[in-house]
Scaffold this motif. Structure first.
Motif, PDB file in Angstrom:
ATOM      1  N   ILE A 129       6.073 -51.943  18.278  1.00  0.00           N
ATOM      2  CA  ILE A 129       4.785 -52.633  18.384  1.00  0.00           C
ATOM      3  C   ILE A 129       3.591 -51.694  18.257  1.00  0.00           C
ATOM      4  O   ILE A 129       2.446 -52.143  18.318  1.00  0.00           O
ATOM      5  CB  ILE A 129       4.696 -53.398  19.723  1.00  0.00           C
ATOM      6  CG1 ILE A 129       4.985 -52.461  20.904  1.00  0.00           C
ATOM      7  CG2 ILE A 129       5.664 -54.575  19.723  1.00  0.00           C
ATOM      8  CD1 ILE A 129       4.943 -53.141  22.270  1.00  0.00           C
ATOM      9  N   TRP A 130       3.842 -50.400  18.058  1.00  0.00           N
ATOM     10  CA  TRP A 130       2.751 -49.429  17.941  1.00  0.00           C
ATOM     11  C   TRP A 130       2.692 -48.930  16.500  1.00  0.00           C
ATOM     12  O   TRP A 130       3.596 -48.253  16.032  1.00  0.00           O
ATOM     13  CB  TRP A 130       2.958 -48.261  18.900  1.00  0.00           C
ATOM     14  CG  TRP A 130       2.896 -48.659  20.341  1.00  0.00           C
ATOM     15  CD1 TRP A 130       3.923 -49.118  21.110  1.00  0.00           C
ATOM     16  CD2 TRP A 130       1.740 -48.647  21.178  1.00  0.00           C
ATOM     17  NE1 TRP A 130       3.478 -49.389  22.381  1.00  0.00           N
ATOM     18  CE2 TRP A 130       2.143 -49.110  22.453  1.00  0.00           C
ATOM     19  CE3 TRP A 130       0.400 -48.285  20.982  1.00  0.00           C
ATOM     20  CZ2 TRP A 130       1.254 -49.222  23.526  1.00  0.00           C
ATOM     21  CZ3 TRP A 130      -0.479 -48.397  22.050  1.00  0.00           C
ATOM     22  CH2 TRP A 130      -0.054 -48.859  23.301  1.00  0.00           C
ATOM     23  N   LEU A 131       1.603 -49.265  15.820  1.00  0.00           N
ATOM     24  CA  LEU A 131       1.396 -48.837  14.440  1.00  0.00           C
ATOM     25  C   LEU A 131       1.002 -47.367  14.414  1.00  0.00           C
ATOM     26  O   LEU A 131       0.086 -46.940  15.127  1.00  0.00           O
ATOM     27  CB  LEU A 131       0.293 -49.681  13.797  1.00  0.00           C
ATOM     28  CG  LEU A 131      -0.132 -49.293  12.376  1.00  0.00           C
ATOM     29  CD1 LEU A 131       1.001 -49.541  11.392  1.00  0.00           C
ATOM     30  CD2 LEU A 131      -1.393 -50.056  11.968  1.00  0.00           C
ATOM     31  N   LYS A 132       1.685 -46.594  13.589  1.00  0.00           N
ATOM     32  CA  LYS A 132       1.351 -45.182  13.428  1.00  0.00           C
ATOM     33  C   LYS A 132       0.185 -45.067  12.456  1.00  0.00           C
ATOM     34  O   LYS A 132       0.257 -45.580  11.325  1.00  0.00           O
ATOM     35  CB  LYS A 132       2.567 -44.426  12.887  1.00  0.00           C
ATOM     36  CG  LYS A 132       2.492 -42.928  13.056  1.00  0.00           C
ATOM     37  CD  LYS A 132       2.664 -42.527  14.505  1.00  0.00           C
ATOM     38  CE  LYS A 132       2.827 -41.023  14.647  1.00  0.00           C
ATOM     39  NZ  LYS A 132       2.889 -40.616  16.052  1.00  0.00           N
ATOM     40  N   TYR A 133      -0.894 -44.416  12.890  1.00  0.00           N
ATOM     41  CA  TYR A 133      -2.057 -44.270  12.009  1.00  0.00           C
ATOM     42  C   TYR A 133      -2.673 -42.894  12.197  1.00  0.00           C
ATOM     43  O   TYR A 133      -2.295 -42.140  13.102  1.00  0.00           O
ATOM     44  CB  TYR A 133      -3.071 -45.392  12.263  1.00  0.00           C
ATOM     45  CG  TYR A 133      -3.982 -45.217  13.466  1.00  0.00           C
ATOM     46  CD1 TYR A 133      -5.326 -44.896  13.295  1.00  0.00           C
ATOM     47  CD2 TYR A 133      -3.522 -45.404  14.769  1.00  0.00           C
ATOM     48  CE1 TYR A 133      -6.178 -44.766  14.389  1.00  0.00           C
ATOM     49  CE2 TYR A 133      -4.362 -45.277  15.860  1.00  0.00           C
ATOM     50  CZ  TYR A 133      -5.691 -44.950  15.669  1.00  0.00           C
ATOM     51  OH  TYR A 133      -6.532 -44.817  16.747  1.00  0.00           O
ATOM     52  N   ASP A 134      -3.611 -42.567  11.343  1.00  0.00           N
ATOM     53  CA  ASP A 134      -4.295 -41.274  11.394  1.00  0.00           C
ATOM     54  C   ASP A 134      -5.728 -41.505  11.856  1.00  0.00           C
ATOM     55  O   ASP A 134      -6.596 -41.882  11.075  1.00  0.00           O
ATOM     56  CB  ASP A 134      -4.276 -40.609  10.018  1.00  0.00           C
ATOM     57  CG  ASP A 134      -4.994 -39.264  10.005  1.00  0.00           C
ATOM     58  OD1 ASP A 134      -5.425 -38.803  11.084  1.00  0.00           O
ATOM     59  OD2 ASP A 134      -5.128 -38.676   8.914  1.00  0.00           O
ATOM     60  N   GLY A 135      -5.967 -41.269  13.147  1.00  0.00           N
ATOM     61  CA  GLY A 135      -7.287 -41.549  13.711  1.00  0.00           C
ATOM     62  C   GLY A 135      -8.165 -40.330  13.884  1.00  0.00           C
ATOM     63  O   GLY A 135      -9.133 -40.382  14.655  1.00  0.00           O
ATOM     64  N   HIS A 136      -7.863 -39.242  13.186  1.00  0.00           N
ATOM     65  CA  HIS A 136      -8.633 -38.016  13.414  1.00  0.00           C
ATOM     66  C   HIS A 136     -10.112 -38.199  13.103  1.00  0.00           C
ATOM     67  O   HIS A 136     -10.968 -37.519  13.678  1.00  0.00           O
ATOM     68  CB  HIS A 136      -8.054 -36.862  12.582  1.00  0.00           C
ATOM     69  CG  HIS A 136      -8.505 -36.850  11.155  1.00  0.00           C
ATOM     70  ND1 HIS A 136      -7.912 -37.632  10.178  1.00  0.00           N
ATOM     71  CD2 HIS A 136      -9.514 -36.176  10.545  1.00  0.00           C
ATOM     72  CE1 HIS A 136      -8.535 -37.428   9.027  1.00  0.00           C
ATOM     73  NE2 HIS A 136      -9.497 -36.550   9.212  1.00  0.00           N
ATOM     74  N   ASN A 137     -10.442 -39.133  12.196  1.00  0.00           N
ATOM     75  CA  ASN A 137     -11.838 -39.337  11.793  1.00  0.00           C
ATOM     76  C   ASN A 137     -12.416 -40.644  12.318  1.00  0.00           C
ATOM     77  O   ASN A 137     -13.469 -41.090  11.863  1.00  0.00           O
ATOM     78  CB  ASN A 137     -11.941 -39.322  10.265  1.00  0.00           C
ATOM     79  CG  ASN A 137     -11.215 -40.500   9.616  1.00  0.00           C
ATOM     80  OD1 ASN A 137     -10.276 -41.051  10.200  1.00  0.00           O
ATOM     81  ND2 ASN A 137     -11.622 -40.878   8.416  1.00  0.00           N
ATOM     82  N   GLN A 138     -11.745 -41.278  13.283  1.00  0.00           N
ATOM     83  CA  GLN A 138     -12.168 -42.616  13.698  1.00  0.00           C
ATOM     84  C   GLN A 138     -13.576 -42.631  14.290  1.00  0.00           C
ATOM     85  O   GLN A 138     -14.371 -43.546  14.013  1.00  0.00           O
ATOM     86  CB  GLN A 138     -11.164 -43.215  14.686  1.00  0.00           C
ATOM     87  CG  GLN A 138     -10.984 -42.443  15.975  1.00  0.00           C
ATOM     88  CD  GLN A 138      -9.795 -42.939  16.788  1.00  0.00           C
ATOM     89  OE1 GLN A 138      -8.935 -43.667  16.302  1.00  0.00           O
ATOM     90  NE2 GLN A 138      -9.730 -42.541  18.050  1.00  0.00           N
ATOM     91  N   LYS A 139     -13.916 -41.624  15.082  1.00  0.00           N
ATOM     92  CA  LYS A 139     -15.262 -41.614  15.657  1.00  0.00           C
ATOM     93  C   LYS A 139     -16.323 -41.410  14.579  1.00  0.00           C
ATOM     94  O   LYS A 139     -17.389 -42.047  14.607  1.00  0.00           O
ATOM     95  CB  LYS A 139     -15.388 -40.525  16.731  1.00  0.00           C
ATOM     96  CG  LYS A 139     -14.722 -40.835  18.052  1.00  0.00           C
ATOM     97  CD  LYS A 139     -15.223 -42.121  18.703  1.00  0.00           C
ATOM     98  CE  LYS A 139     -16.693 -42.132  19.057  1.00  0.00           C
ATOM     99  NZ  LYS A 139     -17.078 -41.250  20.161  1.00  0.00           N
ATOM    100  N   ALA A 140     -16.056 -40.534  13.631  1.00  0.00           N
ATOM    101  CA  ALA A 140     -17.024 -40.294  12.554  1.00  0.00           C
ATOM    102  C   ALA A 140     -17.251 -41.563  11.736  1.00  0.00           C
ATOM    103  O   ALA A 140     -18.391 -41.912  11.396  1.00  0.00           O
ATOM    104  CB  ALA A 140     -16.541 -39.158  11.658  1.00  0.00           C
ATOM    105  N   VAL A 141     -16.167 -42.273  11.431  1.00  0.00           N
ATOM    106  CA  VAL A 141     -16.278 -43.495  10.632  1.00  0.00           C
ATOM    107  C   VAL A 141     -17.040 -44.572  11.394  1.00  0.00           C
ATOM    108  O   VAL A 141     -17.983 -45.190  10.868  1.00  0.00           O
ATOM    109  CB  VAL A 141     -14.878 -43.998  10.232  1.00  0.00           C
ATOM    110  CG1 VAL A 141     -14.961 -45.398   9.632  1.00  0.00           C
ATOM    111  CG2 VAL A 141     -14.229 -43.040   9.241  1.00  0.00           C
ATOM    112  N   LEU A 142     -16.655 -44.823  12.642  1.00  0.00           N
ATOM    113  CA  LEU A 142     -17.293 -45.891  13.417  1.00  0.00           C
ATOM    114  C   LEU A 142     -18.743 -45.555  13.735  1.00  0.00           C
ATOM    115  O   LEU A 142     -19.625 -46.426  13.677  1.00  0.00           O
ATOM    116  CB  LEU A 142     -16.509 -46.134  14.708  1.00  0.00           C
ATOM    117  CG  LEU A 142     -15.056 -46.603  14.539  1.00  0.00           C
ATOM    118  CD1 LEU A 142     -14.383 -46.754  15.894  1.00  0.00           C
ATOM    119  CD2 LEU A 142     -14.986 -47.915  13.765  1.00  0.00           C
TER     120      LEU A 142
END
Length: 560
Positions: A129-142
């Motif tokens: 139920i946990w999708l593997k993703y690459d969130g290293h840039n999530q704060k920059a994008v949001l």
């Protein structure tokens, strides 16, 4: 008196620039509402998702099939747990896939391995139920998207109080810490979202007592939103049901499911029954379910417990090192590289960390609104639903939509004249203007020691009425001493002093709720009430502060 240098009118005030706050700002901005976002640090790197994440809880029909309730059942069995309203949990799952697609479209890679891959935090042979993703840039994008849509971002503004007038939110009082000399900012608004993240620094660090900022999550997150909601009269739930996290000893970091290994005792015996040879699809879920075993193994002498990654395939090892970056574990990886640590040859000790509040706080509805009209809460401080970064994004988004689609209420009048706001300005000014006094850090250390000793959390750490009553008395004494003695020499110290008083409010609430809950359940272990009480089986203990005192209640958890 500290001067008021800014008075602002806004349709929508967001307190906290993490995942939930930025998601709300984007949703509101897309609907034509310009939000004002107040962040005590800097939205480019703040909150528990500041460095990245690599697991996103969600339901995707094309992967999981049409039966969403199958995934809901798995959610209740996972580390997220079942202390939620079922209708909110189901609503979150229904909306989670939309958020996955938005993030991917915006530039956060939700398919780093070519497609939607679900792995980690999983039982062998059960739905993942946990999708593997690459969130290293999530704060920059949001952050970039929120600004592009017109969000007024005010960094270095720490909210001190939420103003309420006539039973409805009227705005916030904030402290401007952008300069050494503090000033107040008043923002008048009929809609306020509290998105201040989880609560750290409330208990002693398990591995480095006295080092307040060696915490699993952002140490600037101290549950401010919970304290603000409590003071505003909102109803809180789950405050007494606390827990800890698991991760590397001493180098305190979250992200245990990023590791691909097996937890073992020193003699090589696996700690849990789930896996003997780990793969990237299914690592060792034991730590999700049995965090107390890490502390118990130290007490009974069988430990320490290590994570053994030596059996994994080379491809999986490379995958794990890449995912360390996605999760934001770059400092840990850099340390290992610098000191020649190779997880294929070196086992790493894991421990149970101190309690950090996650899934305790204001009760919300599907729009993320609390029991106070116009006051919203989203993210790790939500009390009756949980889902980590995914739930923060979903309920932040739903809040932004709700504010944009609601009736446009006019901002309140002069909120500086409200008694609560005036008292707050006078109080915090007195801490700054005091000639001599004690530093905030001494008070924070004392608070954490009281909570650790008298209102403990976790397997083997038992509570009792006599101990918690003593702790509550010590908290009152500490509050009196802090009020009389804390001295803040500059704006930054004043912000930290305000955090101490927020933590005192939260600590008192936990103690009072734990005294009220006369049973043993989950990590709430009472020696004077050692058995579960059936009346709590499917119910929340609710708490609200009314006229300076606490009012408790029981309500049934809503079913899906």
């Amino acid at each position: 008196m500290i001067p008021v240098k800014k008075v602002i009118d806004s349709e929508f005030v967001i307190v906290g620039g993490g995942i939930a706050g930025l998601s709300a700002a984007i949703a509101a901005g897309e609907a034509g509402v310009k939000a004002t976002l107040l962040e005590k640090a800097d939205t480019r790197r703040s909150g528990s998702g500041c460095g990245g994440n690599d697991h996103f809880f969600c339901y995707l029909p094309e992967v999981h099939g049409p039966d969403i309730r199958r995934i809901l059942r798995e959610m209740m069995l996972s580390m997220v747990g079942d202390r939620m309203d079922g209708d909110l949990a189901l609503f979150f799952l229904e909306k989670s896939g939309e958020m996955v697609r938005r993030w991917h479209e915006w530039g956060i890679n939700m398919k780093p391995y070519g497609g939607f891959e679900f792995r980690g935090h999983a039982f062998p042979g059960r739905p993942r139920i946990w999708l593997k993703y690459d969130g290293h840039n999530q704060k920059a994008v949001l952050n970039g998207k929120a600004r592009a849509l017109g969000t007024e971002v005010m960094n270095h503004h720490s909210v001190l109080d939420v103003a309420v007038s006539g039973g409805r939110v009227a705005g916030v009082l904030a402290l401007d810490t952008s300069r050494d000399e503090p000033s107040f900012t008043l923002v008048r608004s009929p809609n306020v979202l509290l998105a201040t993240g989880m609560t750290t620094r409330l208990y002693n660090s398990t591995v480095t007592p006295g080092y307040l900022f060696n915490s699993t999550s952002c140490p600037a997150c101290v549950g401010s939103g919970i304290a603000h909601a409590l003071r505003a009269g909102a109803r809180l739930v789950n405050m007494e049901l606390n827990g800890g996290h698991v991760g590397p000893a001493y180098f305190t970091r979250s992200g245990k499911a990023t590791w691909i290994g097996v937890y073992k005792f020193p003699d090589g015996t696996p700690m849990g029954p789930f896996v003997t040879v780990p793969t990237r699809d299914c690592g060792d879920i034991t730590a999700d379910l049995w965090s107390g075993a890490f502390s118990e193994s130290r007490r009974n002498g069988r430990g320490p417990i290590y994570i053994d990654c030596s059996q994994i395939a080379e491809e999986d090892y490379e995958c794990m090192m890449r995912d360390f970056v996605s999760e934001g574990l770059t400092s840990l990886r850099a340390y290992m590289d610098r000191h020649g640590l190779d997880l294929r040859r070196h086992a790493v000790e894991f421990v149970e960390y101190e309690c950090g509040l996650l899934g305790q706080g204001p009760e919300i509805d599907k729009r993320a609104e609390t029991t106070v009209p116009g006051l919203y809460a989203a993210g790790d401080l939500m009390g009756n639903v949980r889902g980590e970064v995914a739930a923060a994004s979903v309920f932040g988004w739903e809040c932004g939509k709700a504010v944009a689609s609601g009736e446009r209420a006019a901002p309140a009048g002069d909120i500086a004249s409200l008694e609560t706001v005036r008292r707050s300005m006078e109080f915090y000014s007195s801490l700054y203007e005091r000639r001599n006094g004690a530093p905030w850090k001494e008070a924070n250390v004392a608070l954490a020691q009281i909570m650790t000793d008298y209102i403990p959390v976790g397997d083997g750490r038992k509570r009792s009425g006599t101990m918690m009553t003593a702790g509550l008395n010590y908290l009152r004494d500490l509050r009196d001493r802090c009020t009389a003695e804390i001295k803040a020499a500059n704006a930054h110290e004043l912000m930290r002093a305000a955090e101490v008083f927020e933590l005192l409010d939260i600590g008192e609430t936990i103690a009072r709720c734990a005294l009220e809950r006369r049973e043993t359940r989950y990590n709430h272990i009472r020696t004077d009430f050692p058995f579960p009480d059936p009346k709590y089986m499917d119910s929340f203990l609710t708490a609200a502060r009314v006229d300076g005192g606490f009012v408790f209640g029981l309500r049934e958890r809503r079913q899906a």
